[in-house]
Design an enzyme around this catalytic site. Structure first.
Site, PDB file in Angstrom:
ATOM      1  N   CYS A 113       0.776  -1.262   0.020  1.00 26.70           N
ATOM      2  CA  CYS A 113       0.263  -0.022  -0.101  1.00 26.70           C
ATOM      3  C   CYS A 113       0.674   1.123  -0.147  1.00 26.70           C
ATOM      4  O   CYS A 113       0.225   2.454  -0.335  1.00 26.70           O
ATOM      5  CB  CYS A 113      -0.705  -0.122   1.277  1.00 26.70           C
ATOM      6  SG  CYS A 113      -1.582  -1.829   1.509  1.00 26.70           S
ATOM      7  N   HIS A 258      -3.808   6.501   1.487  1.00 26.45           N
ATOM      8  CA  HIS A 258      -3.984   5.198   0.680  1.00 26.45           C
ATOM      9  C   HIS A 258      -5.481   5.043   1.150  1.00 26.45           C
ATOM     10  O   HIS A 258      -5.794   4.984   2.399  1.00 26.45           O
ATOM     11  CB  HIS A 258      -2.991   4.096   1.421  1.00 26.45           C
ATOM     12  CG  HIS A 258      -3.521   2.739   1.293  1.00 26.45           C
ATOM     13  ND1 HIS A 258      -3.960   2.140  -0.104  1.00 26.45           N
ATOM     14  CD2 HIS A 258      -3.607   1.900   2.073  1.00 26.45           C
ATOM     15  CE1 HIS A 258      -4.463   1.045   0.180  1.00 26.45           C
ATOM     16  NE2 HIS A 258      -4.201   0.806   1.259  1.00 26.45           N
ATOM     17  N   ASN A 288     -10.132  -0.961  -2.194  1.00 21.55           N
ATOM     18  CA  ASN A 288      -8.989  -0.939  -1.841  1.00 21.55           C
ATOM     19  C   ASN A 288      -7.988  -1.399  -2.946  1.00 21.55           C
ATOM     20  O   ASN A 288      -7.977  -2.465  -3.178  1.00 21.55           O
ATOM     21  CB  ASN A 288      -8.606  -1.808  -0.562  1.00 21.55           C
ATOM     22  CG  ASN A 288      -6.927  -1.683   0.016  1.00 21.55           C
ATOM     23  OD1 ASN A 288      -5.965  -1.592  -1.017  1.00 21.55           O
ATOM     24  ND2 ASN A 288      -7.088  -1.670   1.183  1.00 21.55           N
TER      25      ASN A 288
HETATM   26  N1  ACO Z   1     -19.035 -10.401   5.598  1.00 22.24           N
HETATM   27  C1  ACO Z   1     -19.775 -10.672   6.783  1.00 22.24           C
HETATM   28  N2  ACO Z   1     -18.846 -10.807   8.007  1.00 22.24           N
HETATM   29  C2  ACO Z   1     -17.751 -10.936   7.836  1.00 22.24           C
HETATM   30  C3  ACO Z   1     -16.949 -10.549   6.665  1.00 22.24           C
HETATM   31  C4  ACO Z   1     -17.845 -10.184   5.523  1.00 22.24           C
HETATM   32  N3  ACO Z   1     -17.157  -9.866   4.520  1.00 22.24           N
HETATM   33  N4  ACO Z   1     -15.687 -10.613   6.987  1.00 22.24           N
HETATM   34  C5  ACO Z   1     -15.458 -10.936   8.201  1.00 22.24           C
HETATM   35  N5  ACO Z   1     -16.913 -11.177   8.838  1.00 22.24           N
HETATM   36  C6  ACO Z   1     -17.264 -11.502   9.991  1.00 22.24           C
HETATM   37  C7  ACO Z   1     -16.230 -12.506  10.645  1.00 22.24           C
HETATM   38  O1  ACO Z   1     -16.680 -13.916  10.264  1.00 22.24           O
HETATM   39  C8  ACO Z   1     -16.289 -11.998  12.112  1.00 22.24           C
HETATM   40  O2  ACO Z   1     -17.552 -12.845  12.711  1.00 22.24           O
HETATM   41  P1  ACO Z   1     -17.614 -13.623  13.961  1.00 22.24           P
HETATM   42  O3  ACO Z   1     -17.166 -12.631  14.797  1.00 22.24           O
HETATM   43  O4  ACO Z   1     -19.012 -14.236  14.067  1.00 22.24           O
HETATM   44  O5  ACO Z   1     -16.307 -14.822  13.774  1.00 22.24           O
HETATM   45  C9  ACO Z   1     -16.769 -10.690  12.414  1.00 22.24           C
HETATM   46  O6  ACO Z   1     -17.217 -10.623  11.021  1.00 22.24           O
HETATM   47  C10 ACO Z   1     -15.640  -9.849  12.714  1.00 22.24           C
HETATM   48  O7  ACO Z   1     -14.565 -10.540  11.845  1.00 22.24           O
HETATM   49  P2  ACO Z   1     -13.196  -9.752  11.800  1.00 22.24           P
HETATM   50  O8  ACO Z   1     -12.165 -10.174  10.957  1.00 22.24           O
HETATM   51  O9  ACO Z   1     -12.700 -10.195  13.293  1.00 22.24           O
HETATM   52  O10 ACO Z   1     -13.528  -8.372  11.554  1.00 22.24           O
HETATM   53  P3  ACO Z   1     -12.908  -7.088  12.316  1.00 22.24           P
HETATM   54  O11 ACO Z   1     -13.641  -6.647  13.214  1.00 22.24           O
HETATM   55  O12 ACO Z   1     -11.526  -7.198  12.539  1.00 22.24           O
HETATM   56  O13 ACO Z   1     -13.333  -6.241  10.907  1.00 22.24           O
HETATM   57  C11 ACO Z   1     -12.116  -5.387   9.193  1.00 22.24           C
HETATM   58  C12 ACO Z   1     -12.683  -6.722   9.709  1.00 22.24           C
HETATM   59  C13 ACO Z   1     -13.208  -4.525   8.673  1.00 22.24           C
HETATM   60  C14 ACO Z   1     -11.261  -5.761   7.829  1.00 22.24           C
HETATM   61  C15 ACO Z   1     -11.268  -4.810  10.226  1.00 22.24           C
HETATM   62  O14 ACO Z   1     -10.479  -5.556  10.635  1.00 22.24           O
HETATM   63  C16 ACO Z   1     -10.471  -3.622   9.954  1.00 22.24           C
HETATM   64  O15 ACO Z   1     -11.255  -2.430   9.595  1.00 22.24           O
HETATM   65  N6  ACO Z   1      -9.307  -3.765   9.476  1.00 22.24           N
HETATM   66  C17 ACO Z   1      -8.616  -2.849   9.026  1.00 22.24           C
HETATM   67  C18 ACO Z   1      -7.714  -3.277   8.238  1.00 22.24           C
HETATM   68  C19 ACO Z   1      -8.110  -2.795   6.712  1.00 22.24           C
HETATM   69  O16 ACO Z   1      -9.224  -2.594   6.506  1.00 22.24           O
HETATM   70  N7  ACO Z   1      -7.201  -3.190   5.819  1.00 22.24           N
HETATM   71  C20 ACO Z   1      -7.432  -3.252   4.576  1.00 22.24           C
HETATM   72  C21 ACO Z   1      -6.426  -3.892   3.895  1.00 22.24           C
HETATM   73  S1  ACO Z   1      -4.696  -3.519   4.393  1.00 22.24           S
HETATM   74  C22 ACO Z   1      -4.296  -2.017   4.186  1.00 22.24           C
HETATM   75  O17 ACO Z   1      -4.776  -1.552   3.035  1.00 22.24           O
HETATM   76  C23 ACO Z   1      -3.432  -1.060   4.965  1.00 22.24           C
END
Ligand code: ACO
Length: 331
Positions: A113, A258, A288
């Site tokens: 990124c 980004h 992204n």
């Molecule tokens: N649709 C529905 N549910 C989903 C999905 C989806 N696409 N993806 C994950 N889930 C569910 C998981 O199964 C989990 O369910 P559970 O609690 O019953 O097991 C729940 O959502 C939470 O999943 P997590 O992976 O723990 O989700 P999190 O709360 O971490 O949120 C997210 C995921 C949005 C990606 C978050 O981690 C985030 O915002 N991270 C920041 C990093 C990011 O977005 N990076 C982008 C790429 S890297 C970069 O560009 C720097």
């Protein structure tokens, strides 16, 4: 002192729009979850056989026209991508061939990124020392063909899209305008918090059957770790690049980050204490696009009149590596 300046900026995305509703048909997800957790409503996917060099060639032609330059004026290419067309050679050489640039030098930067800002810093250095005078700085990705488009891969599959953005970087005739600072960092201790393990030179044949069976060629992310580090490093590196340039946050017209996740962009604005409108975000429409996201956003913001001559603009990125970087530009 010579400075470099972005004299042209443009982007190119595939025609095919993939909406959240389209993804609902492939995996257990919902438009509501995706919008709430990432801010993304649609993204673009290439047709089979189209690679980053193809997308970059289209964006490069537009960026050169924007700069008032001809293809034959280009004397170097810096190409940032993690989804290069082949294991080798890099996509820079393929773009060079597509543009008919005979023996002009080309290099790839594999920095996820943060790749575009690292590439801009590289071009800036080359131009400032007089090595080159018309450098194409490319961010281009085809993420769609590397995603696990099933429920098992849904945490990553909903985030990414394909696209290319290109900047034309030349010497600045006006010392007060152009690239004022570039700062770059990395922290390899977090390499496995956001990575794709295979193909890897650590094993014979680059892949094992077990790796294939376990989907270890797909991108994996420790989402919470990435969120925590991103929301710390983005503000940190934005302020560091401003200090290096001798400016302050209140002089900034627009921050172009980004496009990782809308929640990260919102958190950056909040931590910096700036209004959300000062942090440009178009992840809603393109997802992204990793190394392509900043040049796509910068071109989009300029086309919308949000970046005007004389504006102070900060480009900032955080991502795989971890690596993070920022650049202050007087437009
Ligand atoms: N649709 C529905 N549910 C989903 C999905 C989806 N696409 N993806 C994950 N889930 C569910 C998981 O199964 C989990 O369910 P559970 O609690 O019953 O097991 C729940 O959502 C939470 O999943 P997590 O992976 O723990 O989700 P999190 O709360 O971490 O949120 C997210 C995921 C949005 C990606 C978050 O981690 C985030 O915002 N991270 C920041 C990093 C990011 O977005 N990076 C982008 C790429 S890297 C970069 O560009 C720097």
């Amino acid at each position: 002192m010579t400075r470099s300046r972005i004299t042209g900026i443009a982007f190119h995305v595939p025609e095919r729009v993939v909406t959240n509703a389209d993804l609902e048909k492939l995996m257990d997800t919902s438009d509501a979850w995706i919008v709430e957790r990432t801010g993304i409503r649609e993204r673009r996917f290439v047709e089979p056989g189209v690679g980053p060099a193809d997308l970059a060639a289209e964006a490069a032609k537009k960026a050169l026209a924007d700069a008032g330059r001809r293809v034959e004026d280009v004397d170097f290419i810096v190409f940032a991508t993690i989804t290069r067309d082949y294991m080798f050679p890099g996509s820079g050489a393929l773009l060079q061939e597509r543009l008919g640039l005979s023996t002009v030098g080309a290099m790839d930067i594999h920095n996820a990124c943060s790749g575009f800002v690292y590439a801009l810093a590289t071009a800036d250095a080359f131009v400032r020392v007089g090595q080159y005078r018309c450098v194409l700085v490319v961010g281009a990705e085809v993420q769609s063909t590397g995603l696990n488009l099933s429920t098992a891969g849904r945490d990553m599959a909903v985030l990414f899209g394909d696209g290319a953005g290109v900047a034309v970087v030349e010497p600045s005739a006006d010392e007060s305008r152009g690239v004022l600072s570039c700062v770059m960092h990395a922290e390899g201790a977090h390499a496995k918090d956001l990575w794709a393990e295979a193909p890897t030179s650590l094993v014979m044949g680059r892949f094992t059957q077990q790796m294939l069976d376990e989907g270890r060629g797909y991108p994996q992310m420790n989402g919470r770790q990435v969120f925590k580090h991103a929301t710390t490093r983005f503000p940190e590196v934005i302020l560091e690049s401003l200090e290096r340039a001798g400016h302050t946050l209140d002089e900034v017209a627009l921050i172009v980050p980004h496009q990782a996740n809308k929640r990260i962009g919102d958190a950056v604005a909040e931590r910096l204490g700036v209004p959300p409108a000062k942090v440009f975000q178009n992840i809603e429409r393109y997802g992204n696009t990793t190394a392509a996201s900043i040049p796509i956003a910068l071109a989009d913001a300029r086309d919308q009149g949000l970046v005007k001559p004389g504006d102070l603009v900060v480009l900032a990125a955080f991502g795989g590596g971890f690596a993070w970087a920022a650049s202050v530009v007087r437009w």
